[in-house]
Enzyme design. Structure first.
Site, mmCIF file in Angstrom:
data_model
loop_
_atom_site.group_PDB
_atom_site.id
_atom_site.type_symbol
_atom_site.label_atom_id
_atom_site.label_comp_id
_atom_site.label_asym_id
_atom_site.label_seq_id
_atom_site.Cartn_x
_atom_site.Cartn_y
_atom_site.Cartn_z
ATOM 1 C CG HIS C 122 -2.517 22.681 -44.896
ATOM 2 N ND1 HIS C 122 -2.401 21.422 -45.427
ATOM 3 C CD2 HIS C 122 -1.693 22.720 -43.833
ATOM 4 C CE1 HIS C 122 -1.547 20.720 -44.686
ATOM 5 N NE2 HIS C 122 -1.100 21.483 -43.720
ATOM 6 C CG ASP C 199 -8.813 23.341 -43.924
ATOM 7 O OD1 ASP C 199 -8.947 22.898 -42.768
ATOM 8 O OD2 ASP C 199 -7.725 23.303 -44.545
ATOM 9 C CD GLN C 202 -4.140 25.096 -37.674
ATOM 10 O OE1 GLN C 202 -4.212 25.416 -36.484
ATOM 11 N NE2 GLN C 202 -3.336 24.135 -38.107
ATOM 12 C CE LYS C 225 -3.705 20.070 -38.328
ATOM 13 N NZ LYS C 225 -2.253 20.316 -38.309
ATOM 14 C CB CYS C 363 1.637 22.251 -45.392
ATOM 15 S SG CYS C 363 2.505 20.787 -44.879
HETATM 16 C C1 PLP Z 1 -5.498 24.735 -42.398
HETATM 17 C C2 PLP Z 1 -5.124 23.278 -42.436
HETATM 18 N N1 PLP Z 1 -5.736 22.444 -43.286
HETATM 19 C C3 PLP Z 1 -5.448 21.128 -43.343
HETATM 20 C C4 PLP Z 1 -4.482 20.574 -42.543
HETATM 21 C C5 PLP Z 1 -4.200 19.110 -42.651
HETATM 22 O O1 PLP Z 1 -4.535 18.470 -41.455
HETATM 23 P P1 PLP Z 1 -4.104 16.953 -41.243
HETATM 24 O O2 PLP Z 1 -2.640 16.888 -41.436
HETATM 25 O O3 PLP Z 1 -4.497 16.664 -39.829
HETATM 26 O O4 PLP Z 1 -4.833 16.152 -42.234
HETATM 27 C C6 PLP Z 1 -3.824 21.400 -41.631
HETATM 28 C C7 PLP Z 1 -2.775 20.839 -40.771
HETATM 29 O O5 PLP Z 1 -1.703 21.343 -40.657
HETATM 30 C C8 PLP Z 1 -4.139 22.774 -41.576
HETATM 31 O O6 PLP Z 1 -3.512 23.592 -40.730
#
Ligand code: PLP
Ligand code: PLP
Lengths: 139, 405, 405, 139
Positions: C122, C199, C202, C225, C363
């Site tokens: 991401h 990370d 998800q 999430k 993203c």
């Molecule tokens: C794999 C992953 N990493 C990081 C993020 C970023 O999360 P946040 O927008 O809650 O900071 C997301 C959110 O879409 C994600 O799916």
């Protein structure tokens, strides 16, 4: 007297004090009577973290029993220290290291010892136990 | 019309009991309570249109995004910013100041440069500048205050020089309640082209704050101290500065394109809003602002001023009591001590009486050092407080003294 | 027992209508909906014990602090951290990663050093590392994936070397739904003493995540999430790392003493929690975790796995449809396109049918670039979704194709 | 025809289409018929920001009237572009710069033009107006 006997006695002493201000008056009274610690012992090293009020403590071992000296800049805290010391002072280090301070709950003071109160008491109790454990290993 | 009974009925917690006594909540500088309209707004949002904002193709996302951007508009109007791009949603005052220290600091502050703050800043407006100065080899300069809590503005003249890169100063002191002459300071600073950050954490909820009228370059404040939910704050910045500043945090939402070779950043305000922002927090902030507007900031100010004056009068009538910061220009907060008595002892007794005040250094150790004390007893007011509550406080202080002396 | 009807009744928004049709919410990877228990928990908190945490002498503050620290304990137990000091409350995954990139990065990453990420991160797990590398003169190395979305682990062998300072990798891809072999990667990294950030944005809501079992050095995820309210996230870190890392943001609450000459920072976890944290957000996260535990993470996983398998089966039955990332090991999310049709067009039509899916690059521009596409249609699942909803989705896709071809 | 007359006509055309899918079918139809922009014009400079779908636009002035050419990679967006261009193409720059595109609301398309849709249409409308204003100053 053993730790649990002293706890029992304190609980009995506090039992008639039903109103909070009666308890606090007793603590204040005990606080006033607690011997003041020599300024030379009020060092950074002896200071318990607690940004609301300061608590200092030192200890030494005498014949297998631990002698604590403690003080605070706040009066009610001094009162609580006074009863704490009553319980732990002059006790064998093994008893201190394994003790359960249930009297605090029973007389309704335990919330004052929670870490978030930031008055140094939580660290004080931790210090007392840690210190007793260390003396235990030293022997 | 200012209807205190109506207002008090808006805040459910105000009618709670503590140890069987009515709660008297006078710790509002730490955080305010929340009116039902704010709680209902966010709950309703979650129950009906919650969805992640921006870039969504579907109805909920569209609704949520619109609500979020409307919240930005509400903030913009409230502080009278020139444009929406000048309003950045952050986590809190602390984050707003950290953002600025990082982004502005790394861009404009070089070795040997200077940043000016005051002796009465909150730690959140001290430490980020200390860290920046250490990192860049710059120097922190301090405007002192006198025993009445008045800034020695004359000293500012001496402190300002060609190396001064920023002046960061609180509007209202959270330790003393003193209102600082920020407009004068800003005018003085601008004569030397020096930008000014106003820490509005303790002013935005008490008095009308107009960034164009103040002409401040930056303004930081927290939602939770102005009747909104926790986890949302604002950094206002003049567009020319924000445009020139690089991003602070990076990630999703603040880019226009990402590749392993090159990443392009989005324009304002997205540039400074990385990842999923606390969009429901933003909506709660807008609801809180609507609530304040419904009452009227002037009415809020008048009511709280009256409370403060009344409190000062009552406390002045007591022996052996010291008030800190006797400036004529005060608002929201009053700090004092019973002579010879530790503030924590007083706090413990007031607590048992159902009175929530704060004791300690209030994250302003330099202020305590100034007065040579460890802490104070601080009572701070909100729109729902009353004279009756002050009376209970004053009785409580008397009771505490009686018990402790 | 997994009772889908009971679960669906826990989420008020699930029974809402959009354009007069039942809402089918399949945009859960962007953010999940919130169960009533979570909403009620925070509302109740605001109505009865709200107060700023820590350092308060009064009852409310004590209650609020205890609730906040209990929330930390709930998170610790949920991810099986060794100690409370390893759990840092942040704003979001994005902030957690920024914190790490700044604090770990500035401490351990020097000119010429390398950081390894994957081609399927991401943006929030790409850009902070890019920025760090640019600032420090370090290099970003990429583990590629094949057309099935499988990481080419063999390449990792080649990438790891003495200059490698960190590996940052998502557990589950938000673009493809692929579950990455993080345990293997961590084992491999640790053979070279390289720490690994997972990370978990998800994965945490879809499968049991045990930091001691994974042996990861850091874990980042977002509350919003995983059924909690917005504005709260977690950075887990092994104590040895967190102890060695300097603070990120600074201000109130993270110091032990402040003077203009010297400021001392607090220990863990306070060191990393500057200013007023989103303590109600933390409480909502704990409530969400309790809710998930009530259902059981294994049950959650099984239910969602079933949904995903069913969706794959249905979509595989359609002509002219491409699924991206046909890894056998997937969870939570599926990405696809109707051949020759722009995903946004499909999204617009699904929207009108009450179906909330996400279209675009999610993203993850490098993933799109890998497949040579601009975006995908992404359906992502939560514990409240059903087969019936998948059927509506599949019918919607058919309808969209009919209209658009 | 003047801008408002064309808007009136479009509203009339859409009026019978009560169901959303009838409207979308019409947009898709219009989208298919919109002339494709030459690839050479699909440059970064002509691209409207919008991460969901791309929209390109160019313009030129002919006898005080603005000629726009626009395109998108998404079909329904092409349809919306088609009607937008119907309204603004070949109009005097002063009319364009001051126009009120109320027809979008009436036929229920305005939400597609909100900035958060990120489909480039909001920027497109802004571009059209800005561009007309520039031509106005140039004259
Ligand atoms: C794999 C992953 N990493 C990081 C993020 C970023 O999360 P946040 O927008 O809650 O900071 C997301 C959110 O879409 C994600 O799916
Ligand atoms: C003057 C001032 N500045 C900054 C802050 C920090 O605000 P927050 O903790 O919401 O970041 C406070 C809060 O106490 C404050 O009173």
């Amino acid at each position: 007297m053993k730790i649990d006997e002293i706890q029992f006695q304190i609980i009995k002493e506090f039992a008639p004090l039903e109103e909070w201000f009666e308890k606090y008056e007793k603590l204040i009274d005990l606080g006033k009577k607690l011997p003041v610690m020599d300024e030379e012992y009020k060092t950074e090293a002896n200071l318990m973290s607690g940004c609301q009020s300061s608590v200092w403590i030192t200890s030494r071992l005498e014949n297998g029993r631990v002698i604590f000296q403690a003080d605070s800049d706040a009066l009610i805290i001094r009162g609580i220290i006074a009863i704490l010391l009553k319980v732990v002072n002059n006790q064998p280090s093994e008893d201190i290291s394994s003790m359960d301070l249930y009297f605090l709950d029973t007389i309704g003071l335990s919330s004052n010892l929670s870490p978030s109160r930031a008055n140094g008491l939580a660290s004080l109790v931790q210090y007392i136990k840690d210190c007793a454990k260390e003396y235990l290993y030293e022997r | 019309m200012f209807d205190i009974n109506k207002i008090r009925s808006d805040f459910p917690i105000i009618n709670e009991k503590v140890y069987g006594r009515p709660l008297i909540y006078l710790d509002n500088a730490a955080t305010t309570q929340k009116p039902l309209v704010v709680l209902n707004k966010t709950t309703e949002f979650y129950k009906t249109i919650n969805s992640n904002i921006h870039r969504g193709v579907h109805y909920l996302s569209e609704q949520a995004s619109a609500a979020y951007e409307n919240a930005r508009k509400t903030v913009k109007d409230f502080i009278n910013a020139r444009s929406l791009t000048e309003v950045i949603f952050t986590r809190s005052t602390t984050e707003s100041i950290n953002l600025l220290a990082d982004s502005f600091g790394n861009t404009y502050v070089r070795e040997g440069d200077e940043i000016i703050i005051t002796e009465m800043e909150h730690h959140s407006n001290i430490v980020p500048w200390q860290v920046l100065c250490e990192r860049r080899g710059a120097h922190l300069k301090i405007i002192p205050f006198d025993d009445n809590g008045l800034l020695l503005i004359d000293k500012l003249h001496d402190l300002i020089n060609i190396k001064t890169k920023l002046i960061a100063i609180n509007h209202v002191s959270n330790a003393l309640g003193v209102v600082n002459p920020v407009k004068d300071i800003i005018r003085m600073a601008h004569q030397h082209n020096i930008p000014v950050l106003i820490d509005g954490a303790q002013s935005i909820q008490h008095l009308p704050v107009d960034v164009q009228d103040l002409d401040c370059d930056f303004l930081a404040f927290s939602g939770h101290k102005m009747y909104a939910e926790t986890g949302v704050g604002i950094l206002y910045g003049k567009e020319k500065w924000l445009e020139a500043m690089p991003p602070y945090q990076t990630g999703g939402g603040m880019i226009t394109s990402v590749s392993f070779d090159e990443t392009k950043f989005a324009g304002l305000p997205q540039k400074f809003e990385a990842g999923t922002v606390n969009y429901v927090g933003a909506i709660s902030l807008a609801a809180a602002i609507e609530y304040l507007r419904g009452i009227g900031m002037k009415n809020v100010f008048t009511h709280e001023k009256e409370l403060l004056d009344y409190t000062v009068k009552q406390l002045n009538g007591m022996d052996d009591l010291t008030i800190y910061g006797n400036s004529p220009n005060r608002c929201g907060t009053i700090s004092f001590n019973l002579n010879g008595i530790h503030p924590y002892d007083v706090g413990m007794i007031l607590d048992k009486l159902g009175i929530a005040i704060r004791t300690g250094n209030h994250c302003t150790e330099p202020v305590m050092r100034h007065f040579g004390i460890k802490g104070t007893i601080r009572a701070s007011f909100a729109v729902y407080n009353t004279r009756d509550e002050i009376d209970v406080l004053v009785d409580g202080i008397k009771k505490a003294r009686e018990m402790l002396l």
